[in-house]
Design a protein around this motif. Structure first.
Motif, PDB file in Angstrom:
ATOM      1  N   GLY A  84      50.859  70.326  18.140  1.00 47.73           N
ATOM      2  CA  GLY A  84      51.263  71.309  19.131  1.00 47.73           C
ATOM      3  C   GLY A  84      50.157  71.761  20.058  1.00 47.73           C
ATOM      4  O   GLY A  84      50.336  72.705  20.833  1.00 47.73           O
ATOM      5  N   GLU A  85      48.990  71.099  20.009  1.00 47.89           N
ATOM      6  CA  GLU A  85      47.932  71.422  20.965  1.00 47.89           C
ATOM      7  C   GLU A  85      48.369  71.080  22.390  1.00 47.89           C
ATOM      8  O   GLU A  85      47.978  71.732  23.347  1.00 47.89           O
ATOM      9  CB  GLU A  85      46.656  70.655  20.605  1.00 47.89           C
ATOM     10  CG  GLU A  85      45.981  71.102  19.322  1.00 47.89           C
ATOM     11  CD  GLU A  85      45.373  72.498  19.435  1.00 47.89           C
ATOM     12  OE1 GLU A  85      44.867  72.838  20.514  1.00 47.89           O
ATOM     13  OE2 GLU A  85      45.430  73.241  18.444  1.00 47.89           O
ATOM     14  N   LEU A  86      49.158  70.013  22.509  1.00 48.09           N
ATOM     15  CA  LEU A  86      49.747  69.659  23.799  1.00 48.09           C
ATOM     16  C   LEU A  86      51.230  70.024  23.724  1.00 48.09           C
ATOM     17  O   LEU A  86      51.967  69.461  22.921  1.00 48.09           O
ATOM     18  CB  LEU A  86      49.578  68.164  24.079  1.00 48.09           C
ATOM     19  CG  LEU A  86      48.137  67.649  24.133  1.00 48.09           C
ATOM     20  CD1 LEU A  86      48.109  66.150  24.416  1.00 48.09           C
ATOM     21  CD2 LEU A  86      47.323  68.404  25.168  1.00 48.09           C
ATOM     22  N   LEU A  87      51.643  70.927  24.558  1.00 47.84           N
ATOM     23  CA  LEU A  87      52.979  71.514  24.424  1.00 47.84           C
ATOM     24  C   LEU A  87      54.026  70.817  25.285  1.00 47.84           C
ATOM     25  O   LEU A  87      53.730  70.380  26.405  1.00 47.84           O
ATOM     26  CB  LEU A  87      52.931  72.990  24.798  1.00 47.84           C
ATOM     27  CG  LEU A  87      52.095  73.891  23.885  1.00 47.84           C
ATOM     28  CD1 LEU A  87      52.099  75.308  24.415  1.00 47.84           C
ATOM     29  CD2 LEU A  87      52.627  73.848  22.456  1.00 47.84           C
ATOM     30  N   PRO A  88      55.257  70.709  24.786  1.00 50.82           N
ATOM     31  CA  PRO A  88      56.345  70.110  25.559  1.00 50.82           C
ATOM     32  C   PRO A  88      56.528  70.820  26.900  1.00 50.82           C
ATOM     33  O   PRO A  88      56.502  72.047  26.980  1.00 50.82           O
ATOM     34  CB  PRO A  88      57.567  70.309  24.653  1.00 50.82           C
ATOM     35  CG  PRO A  88      57.009  70.396  23.278  1.00 50.82           C
ATOM     36  CD  PRO A  88      55.705  71.114  23.439  1.00 50.82           C
ATOM     37  N   GLY A  89      56.692  70.012  27.952  1.00 51.02           N
ATOM     38  CA  GLY A  89      56.947  70.565  29.267  1.00 51.02           C
ATOM     39  C   GLY A  89      55.708  70.853  30.094  1.00 51.02           C
ATOM     40  O   GLY A  89      55.815  71.055  31.306  1.00 51.02           O
ATOM     41  N   GLU A  90      54.528  70.866  29.480  1.00 56.36           N
ATOM     42  CA  GLU A  90      53.307  71.173  30.223  1.00 56.36           C
ATOM     43  C   GLU A  90      52.650  69.903  30.740  1.00 56.36           C
ATOM     44  O   GLU A  90      52.747  68.832  30.126  1.00 56.36           O
ATOM     45  CB  GLU A  90      52.344  71.973  29.345  1.00 56.36           C
ATOM     46  CG  GLU A  90      52.912  73.304  28.880  1.00 56.36           C
ATOM     47  CD  GLU A  90      51.902  74.427  29.020  1.00 56.36           C
ATOM     48  OE1 GLU A  90      50.849  74.217  29.658  1.00 56.36           O
ATOM     49  OE2 GLU A  90      52.170  75.508  28.476  1.00 56.36           O
ATOM     50  N   VAL A  91      51.968  70.039  31.878  1.00 52.44           N
ATOM     51  CA  VAL A  91      51.295  68.906  32.517  1.00 52.44           C
ATOM     52  C   VAL A  91      49.807  68.981  32.202  1.00 52.44           C
ATOM     53  O   VAL A  91      49.189  70.049  32.306  1.00 52.44           O
ATOM     54  CB  VAL A  91      51.509  68.919  34.041  1.00 52.44           C
ATOM     55  CG1 VAL A  91      50.740  67.784  34.699  1.00 52.44           C
ATOM     56  CG2 VAL A  91      52.996  68.826  34.367  1.00 52.44           C
ATOM     57  N   TYR A  92      49.237  67.840  31.829  1.00 50.04           N
ATOM     58  CA  TYR A  92      47.824  67.763  31.486  1.00 50.04           C
ATOM     59  C   TYR A  92      47.148  66.708  32.351  1.00 50.04           C
ATOM     60  O   TYR A  92      47.672  65.612  32.523  1.00 50.04           O
ATOM     61  CB  TYR A  92      47.644  67.441  30.005  1.00 50.04           C
ATOM     62  CG  TYR A  92      48.180  68.530  29.102  1.00 50.04           C
ATOM     63  CD1 TYR A  92      47.397  69.605  28.736  1.00 50.04           C
ATOM     64  CD2 TYR A  92      49.507  68.491  28.654  1.00 50.04           C
ATOM     65  CE1 TYR A  92      47.891  70.620  27.928  1.00 50.04           C
ATOM     66  CE2 TYR A  92      50.007  69.498  27.847  1.00 50.04           C
ATOM     67  CZ  TYR A  92      49.199  70.562  27.488  1.00 50.04           C
ATOM     68  OH  TYR A  92      49.694  71.558  26.701  1.00 50.04           O
ATOM     69  N   SER A  93      45.981  67.051  32.865  1.00 46.10           N
ATOM     70  CA  SER A  93      45.235  66.167  33.743  1.00 46.10           C
ATOM     71  C   SER A  93      44.293  65.297  32.939  1.00 46.10           C
ATOM     72  O   SER A  93      43.564  65.794  32.065  1.00 46.10           O
ATOM     73  CB  SER A  93      44.436  67.007  34.757  1.00 46.10           C
ATOM     74  OG  SER A  93      43.433  66.250  35.373  1.00 46.10           O
ATOM     75  N   ALA A  94      44.253  64.005  33.234  1.00 46.98           N
ATOM     76  CA  ALA A  94      43.347  63.091  32.544  1.00 46.98           C
ATOM     77  C   ALA A  94      41.889  63.473  32.739  1.00 46.98           C
ATOM     78  O   ALA A  94      41.112  63.436  31.774  1.00 46.98           O
ATOM     79  CB  ALA A  94      43.607  61.654  33.002  1.00 46.98           C
ATOM     80  N   PRO A  95      41.444  63.855  33.944  1.00 45.41           N
ATOM     81  CA  PRO A  95      40.043  64.258  34.095  1.00 45.41           C
ATOM     82  C   PRO A  95      39.673  65.470  33.240  1.00 45.41           C
ATOM     83  O   PRO A  95      38.580  65.530  32.675  1.00 45.41           O
ATOM     84  CB  PRO A  95      39.928  64.577  35.595  1.00 45.41           C
ATOM     85  CG  PRO A  95      40.982  63.733  36.238  1.00 45.41           C
ATOM     86  CD  PRO A  95      42.123  63.745  35.258  1.00 45.41           C
ATOM     87  N   VAL A  96      40.567  66.446  33.166  1.00 44.72           N
ATOM     88  CA  VAL A  96      40.273  67.642  32.385  1.00 44.72           C
ATOM     89  C   VAL A  96      40.224  67.309  30.899  1.00 44.72           C
ATOM     90  O   VAL A  96      39.322  67.741  30.170  1.00 44.72           O
ATOM     91  CB  VAL A  96      41.312  68.745  32.669  1.00 44.72           C
ATOM     92  CG1 VAL A  96      41.099  69.942  31.748  1.00 44.72           C
ATOM     93  CG2 VAL A  96      41.210  69.195  34.120  1.00 44.72           C
ATOM     94  N   LEU A  97      41.184  66.526  30.421  1.00 43.83           N
ATOM     95  CA  LEU A  97      41.164  66.115  29.020  1.00 43.83           C
ATOM     96  C   LEU A  97      39.931  65.269  28.733  1.00 43.83           C
ATOM     97  O   LEU A  97      39.307  65.402  27.677  1.00 43.83           O
ATOM     98  CB  LEU A  97      42.434  65.328  28.679  1.00 43.83           C
ATOM     99  CG  LEU A  97      43.719  66.134  28.538  1.00 43.83           C
ATOM    100  CD1 LEU A  97      44.915  65.195  28.354  1.00 43.83           C
ATOM    101  CD2 LEU A  97      43.632  67.104  27.380  1.00 43.83           C
TER     102      LEU A  97
END
Length: 297
Positions: free
Chosen positions: A111-124
């Motif tokens: 659950g660190e990455l939540l359903p529906g949220e957008v994550y950027s590859a550079p930030v990750l």
């Protein structure tokens, strides 16, 4: 180009902490990066899940220890110098991508990455101590598996799944695996089932740790070993893919399955194994169907 924030010029600008939901992924500097072994979870001292392979063995959560999954590029480089082999790359692209893929899968399960949220590859990538490229490649793999979807010029959105999709996955798993289990119950000698007992016991210990990522891995290992008795490698691969998909987070969040749920799920492994060894076909069928339905809840 993916970015956490994009101005009118189209150039990437750093996102403020938490502005895109990425504060849930703990920051990790390159000098502090640690080698990631394939499963486990991470978090911080605010109560979020933090565990890994060593924790499963101890059955505890070392909240004071650093266990954030990342790729130790700096340490790998130092190891290369020590080994007097600086001319050859220590970490291949596939290795980095694989480690990041494992880390992202763990973040999804916990659950660190939540359903529906957008994550950027550079930030990750910044948080993992690597460039955006292996993160983007790993995310593309997750997109093929249905865990995330590509959002042009922004990154990747974690798929939002409801109860219906989970129920459908449970039904498909049952349609594929139950007939195989019934055939194995009729044909596999008892000593072969005894060989699977350590794996079932390992899943019980993993469940007792309370770490969803550790249990997810132990759960898949047990089911893969069971189905491998069929000798059908394609079956094992397809079933494993369906199994992994059933472990991705639902819209209700992974918190629905706490330690007690994991322990109950793992106990079904032991009961199923006993029924298979005894050739109790009706019991095998009932237990397997209930197990798949419960695992998707």
């Amino acid at each position: 180009m993916e970015s956490s924030a994009q101005g009118s010029t189209g150039t990437e600008t750093p996102a403020a902490p938490g502005s895109d939901g990425l504060s849930r992924v703990p920051a990790q500097s390159r000098s502090d990066a640690v080698e990631y072994g394939g499963y486990g979870a991470y978090g911080d001292d605010t109560g979020r899940e933090r565990c890994g392979p060593a924790d499963a063995a101890r059955g505890e959560h070392p909240h004071s220890e650093t266990s954030a999954p990342a790729v130790g590029l700096a340490r790998a480089a130092a190891a290369a110098v020590a080994a007097s082999a600086p001319s050859r790359p220590v970490v291949q692209r596939a290795s980095v991508r694989g480690q990041i893929l494992d880390a992202l899968r763990t973040a999804l399960v916990t659950g660190e990455l939540l359903p529906g949220e957008v994550y950027s590859a550079p930030v990750l990538g910044e948080r993992f101590g690597v460039s955006a490229t292996p993160v983007r490649e790993a995310m593309q793999q997750l997109a093929q598996e249905g865990a995330v979807e590509v959002v042009p010029n922004r990154g990747f959105r974690v798929a939002v799944r409801g109860a219906r999709e989970l129920a459908e996955l449970a039904e498909v798993r049952a349609l594929i695996e139950v007939p195989v289990m019934l055939r194995l119950a009729r044909t596999v000698p008892g000593e072969r089932w005894v060989e699977l007992r350590p794996l079932a016991e390992a899943s019980v210990r993993a469940a007792a740790s309370g770490c969803r990522a550790t249990y997810a891995e132990a759960d898949r290992i047990f089911h893969r070993a069971l189905l491998a008795l069929s000798g059908n490698e394609q079956l094992v691969a397809i079933a494993d893919d369906l199994h992994r998909r059933s472990q991705w987070p639902s819209a209700d969040g992974p918190a629905r399955r706490g330690r007690a749920d994991l322990v109950a799920d793992a106990a079904e492994h032991m009961s199923l194994l006993e029924a298979l060894a005894a050739g109790e076909l009706d019991v095998v069928q009932t237990l397997a169907r209930e197990h798949f339905a419960g695992s998707s809840g």
